[in-house]
Design an enzyme around this catalytic site. Structure first.
Site: not given
Ligand code: NDP
Length: 237
Positions: A132, A146
């Site tokens: 991030s 975070y």
């Molecule tokens: P979402 O919450 O929209 O999606 C998260 C995804 O990760 C889902 O598919 C979820 O699966 C999976 N996930 C979460 N926890 C677990 C776990 N314990 N085990 C397996 N799968 C898991 O998040 P984003 O798409 O927004 O974020 C994705 C990545 O990008 C993260 O690392 C986040 O920190 C990073 N990021 C996001 C930003 C943003 O503004 N959106 C900005 C900067 C970084 P399930 O639903 O099945 O749990």
């Protein structure tokens, strides 16, 4: 021939948001894609059916399950570690168990998955971790854990690049700014504050992040490793 025809790709955390866009991109480009999820079974099954990829339930907080998933996936051409989340709030009030879980998912899983993937990865393999811009800049209170977790990925990539470089394996961190997902919707309550920090005053799209991931996984990026790649509308500038 599609860009990733014949390539094996594993995406940890691929059922929704940025991860789902990455799954769609690699599948459209011809790769054999497996992705994990924790809780969103329905979304995962729909995405697997839509893209012809394989969904597997693996909680990234469970170190041994993550290692087993990577090991059992066989030699991977590309590993993407996307699973991650934030715990917002006053650090003095937060449950230490919730913070430890965040570190397991956001830091421990990327480390152990990367190391395990490298055991079987062929020459030229690619590891891409979703960090991030908050690894560089944290202008908002209540998100220190975070920021810690995303900064840690920078040291991990720098170090593992040295370990894996002699085998032609690259490891890079993609650092998004605000991206429109369930975790950070473009119409959410923080949008005006976030956009005030940015030169391009909008949320990014998951597909834009997937495009950067695909470039890093592709043949033009073989000399790019141990580096952070920020895609944030100048949030961190
Ligand atoms: P979402 O919450 O929209 O999606 C998260 C995804 O990760 C889902 O598919 C979820 O699966 C999976 N996930 C979460 N926890 C677990 C776990 N314990 N085990 C397996 N799968 C898991 O998040 P984003 O798409 O927004 O974020 C994705 C990545 O990008 C993260 O690392 C986040 O920190 C990073 N990021 C996001 C930003 C943003 O503004 N959106 C900005 C900067 C970084 P399930 O639903 O099945 O749990």
């Amino acid at each position: 021939m599609a860009a990733f025809e014949g390539k094996s790709v594993l995406v940890l955390g691929g059922s929704r948001g940025i991860g789902a866009a990455i799954v769609r991109r690699f599948a459209a480009d011809g790769a054999a894609v497996t992705f994990t999820y924790a809780g969103s079974r329905e979304a995962a099954e729909q995405l697997a059916a839509e893209t012809g990829s394989t969904a597997a339930q693996t909680d990234s907080a469970d170190r041994d399950a993550v290692i087993a998933r990577v090991r059992d996936s066989g030699p991977l051409d590309v590993l993407v570690v996307n699973s991650g989340f934030a715990v917002l709030g006053d650090p003095l009030e937060q449950d230490p168990d919730a913070i430890d879980r965040l570190f397991r998912v956001n830091v421990h899983a990327p480390y152990h998955a990367s190391v395990e993937a490298a055991r079987q990865m062929p020459e030229g393999g690619r590891i891409i971790v979703i960090g991030s811009v908050n690894g560089d800049r944290m202008p908002i209170a209540g998100m220190a854990s975070y920021a810690v977790s995303k900064s840690a990925l920078q040291g991990m990539a720098r170090g593992l690049a040295r370990d894996f470089g002699p085998r032609g394996i690259t490891i890079n961190v993609v650092q998004p700014g605000p991206i429109d997902t369930d975790a950070n919707p473009a119409d959410g309550p923080m949008k005006d504050l976030m956009h005030s920090f940015m030169a391009i005053k909008r949320h990014g799209r998951p597909e834009e992040v997937a495009g950067m991931v695909a470039w890093l996984a592709g043949p033009e990026a073989g000399f790019v490793t141990g580096a952070m790649h920020t895609i944030d509308g100048a949030f961190g500038a």
